[in-house]
Design a protein around this motif. Structure first.
Motif, PDB file in Angstrom:
ATOM      1  N   CYS A 126      -3.048  12.305  -3.519  1.00 27.43           N
ATOM      2  CA  CYS A 126      -2.473  12.309  -1.965  1.00 27.43           C
ATOM      3  C   CYS A 126      -2.825  14.503  -0.947  1.00 27.43           C
ATOM      4  N   ASN A 184      -8.206  12.205  -0.389  1.00 25.64           N
ATOM      5  CA  ASN A 184      -8.415  11.744  -2.013  1.00 25.64           C
ATOM      6  C   ASN A 184      -7.867  10.724  -1.743  1.00 25.64           C
ATOM      7  N   CYS A 185      -7.187   9.987  -0.999  1.00 25.46           N
ATOM      8  CA  CYS A 185      -6.313   8.757  -0.059  1.00 25.46           C
ATOM      9  C   CYS A 185      -7.380   7.637  -0.024  1.00 25.46           C
ATOM     10  N   ASN A 206       0.916  -1.220  -0.264  1.00 28.80           N
ATOM     11  CA  ASN A 206      -0.388  -0.323  -0.389  1.00 28.80           C
ATOM     12  C   ASN A 206       1.042   1.490  -0.335  1.00 28.80           C
ATOM     13  N   THR A 207       1.854   1.321  -0.008  1.00 32.72           N
ATOM     14  CA  THR A 207       2.925   2.215   0.146  1.00 32.72           C
ATOM     15  C   THR A 207       4.398   1.683  -0.635  1.00 32.72           C
ATOM     16  N   ARG A 260      -2.659   6.976  -5.980  1.00 33.16           N
ATOM     17  CA  ARG A 260      -2.724   8.335  -4.434  1.00 33.16           C
ATOM     18  C   ARG A 260      -1.896   8.635  -4.043  1.00 33.16           C
ATOM     19  N   ALA A 261      -0.488   8.285  -4.313  1.00 30.55           N
ATOM     20  CA  ALA A 261       0.437   9.537  -4.024  1.00 30.55           C
ATOM     21  C   ALA A 261       0.095  11.299  -4.310  1.00 30.55           C
ATOM     22  N   THR A 278      -8.427   4.861  -2.717  1.00 27.93           N
ATOM     23  CA  THR A 278      -8.101   3.551  -2.355  1.00 27.93           C
ATOM     24  C   THR A 278      -9.148   2.386  -2.587  1.00 27.93           C
ATOM     25  N   PRO A 287       1.578   8.358  -0.047  1.00 30.76           N
ATOM     26  CA  PRO A 287       0.650   8.297   0.487  1.00 30.76           C
ATOM     27  C   PRO A 287      -0.163   8.676   1.930  1.00 30.76           C
ATOM     28  N   CYS A 288      -0.433   9.479   2.234  1.00 29.78           N
ATOM     29  CA  CYS A 288      -0.674   9.549   4.017  1.00 29.78           C
ATOM     30  C   CYS A 288      -1.760   8.742   3.894  1.00 29.78           C
ATOM     31  N   GLY A 289      -2.790   8.050   3.314  1.00 31.11           N
ATOM     32  CA  GLY A 289      -3.377   6.717   3.513  1.00 31.11           C
ATOM     33  C   GLY A 289      -5.145   7.517   4.004  1.00 31.11           C
ATOM     34  N   PRO A 293       0.969  14.706   1.693  1.00 30.29           N
ATOM     35  CA  PRO A 293       1.861  13.485   1.756  1.00 30.29           C
ATOM     36  C   PRO A 293       2.993  14.126   1.708  1.00 30.29           C
TER      37      PRO A 293
END
Length: 525
Positions: A64, A78-79, A13-14, A60-61, A83, A72-74, A67
């Motif tokens: 984000c 937006n993240c 995921n990262t 995603r990044a 997702t 990406p912060c997750g 960031p």
């Protein structure tokens, strides 16, 4: 369906979770942190190396709000939207949408502004499956897309893409994962599952995965379903249908020494244990390949062994390609194994070279044995009665012409007393004719050379044959162990008690010396 496969559950995921692609993730993180990223990217590489996962993380990044060093912060809106699925993030399978109409629909969608995310992002997987017309339709938009559009193309076969498409993208090549990287990630997954696999078993899984993390996780999932949370090395071999390395090494050793029976019995054992035939051939091919590299990396590589291994590799790779089409695959594999055991039996130039090398090796071994032999030898006498003084009328040293025999044969005794009177020449001639007749049936090549000799004498222990003056070359050939022994065997078949002796007599040179002094004055009546 509640259960999710391991390769889906443990998808990264990262960027930090992407295994073995630091040369790519570092560049992408720096671009995001600096706010300088391109409008089109091409991710190429083998299967299961993280292309699609990296594309999703990058999407995603890019979107984000906060960031962290390019990651990406997750947790931002937006993240979460990127997702959970969003109209602004479209993942397209080019294998199912190959036509120009599909690309035209994509181009129409790209004209609209994003609804929720800052960018409208298109991830096109297996992009090499698009038709030429579809690529042509995509070119203009790919070169000058709207400011809010980002293209990420992924493919396992970049060579099938037009150069005009590749030149409009930033290309990143994903490399195959190493065994160490795969084993390390599998250990992490097993730790989170509370399961355990023997280290050798993980090595087998990593080898079978062939650089693909997705394949490795799928194989691990299969093994855990078979044996639960505790896996031994034997369990892994049973699940994968693979053959143990020590058994494969035994097969290679049997092939190198030409033991076809042992090799065929091993094949039968493999099939009786339920192993897949194609897996066995593939594993054996990999083992031969490893043996080739091991031989090359040795301090003193064995050239003969290298030729044998290379021939085995050629035969096995050819068989691998034919297995899927051959109606009786076991027969095909058995035929291949018989060929690798006896490469000299083939009909091509390679087989001829193998036979020559085999004979050269045998000749070298025979010469070494001749030099080291202290007994079991036959003696060849060469005399020049009319040239050497009487005190040198003894046979040459036995070491010069010693020939090792398969069966122990005591050397003939040489007496220094007066030579025995010659028997009737007709008896020696008759015996030599019988020997030549037997030799013609067993070895015609040696028979041709032996015909240059004439029966000289016959004693109780030996038959002596003489080559005529000027036939030194024939005597030289006759002294060759591989030529002399067939002649001796032929004589033994006629009379087991006799040894064969070759001699050559020099002519009396008195006349020649007198002519050198007197010239034409000399007259001989």
């Amino acid at each position: 369906m509640s259960y999710r496969a391991l390769y889906r559950t443990y998808r990264p995921n990262t960027f930090a979770q992407v295994i073995g692609q630091e040369h790519i993730t570092t560049v992408l993180k720096n671009q995001i942190a600096g706010g300088k990223f391109a409008h089109a990217y091409l991710f190429s590489g083998g299967r299961g190396t993280g292309k699609t996962s990296t594309a999703k993380i990058f999407a995603r990044a890019v979107c984000c709000k906060e960031p962290n060093a390019g990651e990406p912060c997750g947790v931002c809106a937006n993240c979460v939207a990127a997702t959970g699925g969003c109209a602004d993030l479209a993942e397209i399978d080019a294998a199912s949408n190959t036509g120009v109409d599909n690309v035209r629909d994509l181009i129409d969608q790209a004209q609209y502004s994003p609804l929720q995310l800052p960018y409208r992002i298109f991830i096109i997987d297996e992009v090499h499956m698009l038709s030429p017309a579809a690529f042509n339709a995509l070119l203009k938009t790919l070169e000058e897309p709207p400011a809010h559009v980002l293209f990420i193309l992924a493919t396992t076969e970049p060579q099938r893409l037009p150069a005009t498409v590749i030149s409009r993208c930033q290309r990143f090549e994903f490399k195959r994962l190493t065994k160490d990287d795969i084993i390390k990630n599998l250990q992490t997954v097993l730790g989170s599952l509370g399961a355990g696999v023997a280290p050798n078993g993980l090595a087998v899984i990593a080898t079978k995965a062939d650089g693909s993390m997705r394949d490795a996780l799928s194989l691990l999932d299969q093994c855990l379903s078979f044996c639960g949370n505790k896996l031994t090395e034997a369990d892994v071999f049973d699940v994968l249908g693979a053959v143990r390395r020590d058994e494969l090494d035994a097969c290679v050793s049997a092939a190198l020494i030409g033991d076809a029976a042992a090799l065929l019995f091993k094949l039968d054992d493999v099939l009786q244990s339920g192993r897949d035939l194609s897996v066995f051939v593939n594993d054996l091919t990999a083992t031969v390949r490893d043996a080739i590299f091991a031989n090359l990396s040795a301090k003193e590589p064995d050239a003969r062994r290298a030729e044998q291994l290379l021939y085995m590799l050629e035969q096995l790779t050819f068989t691998m390609g034919e297995l899927r089409y051959f109606p009786a695959p076991r027969v095909l594999v058995e035929q291949c194994l018989l060929r690798v055991c006896r490469p000299q039996d083939g009909g091509g130039s390679d087989a001829l070279q193998t036979r020559v090398a085999f004979l050269e090796t045998r000749l070298e071994n025979a010469e070494c044995r001749m030099q080291n032999a202290e007994s079991h030898r036959a003696v060849i006498h060469v005399r020049a009665d009319n040239i050497r003084p009487p005190e040198h009328d003894a046979p040459l040293p036995a070491e010069d012409f010693a020939l090792p025999w398969e069966e122990p044969v005591p050397p003939p005794e040489i007496e220094e007393s007066e030579p025995e009177p010659k028997p009737e020449s007709s008896a020696a001639a008759t015996l030599w004719e019988q020997t030549l007749a037997a030799l013609q049936k067993t070895n015609p090549l040696v028979h041709i050379i032996a015909q240059g000799a004439v029966a000289e004498s016959l004693t109780a222990d030996a038959l002596t044959v003489a080559f005529a003056p000027g036939q030194e070359d024939k005597l030289k050939n006759a002294k060759n162990p591989f030529l002399f022994k067939p002649a001796q065997d032929a004589l033994t078949s006629v009379n087991p008690k006799l040894a064969l002796v070759y001699i050559i007599r020099k002519p009396d040179d008195v006349e020649e010396r007198l002519r050198g002094v007197l010239g034409d004055v000399l007259k001989i009546e």
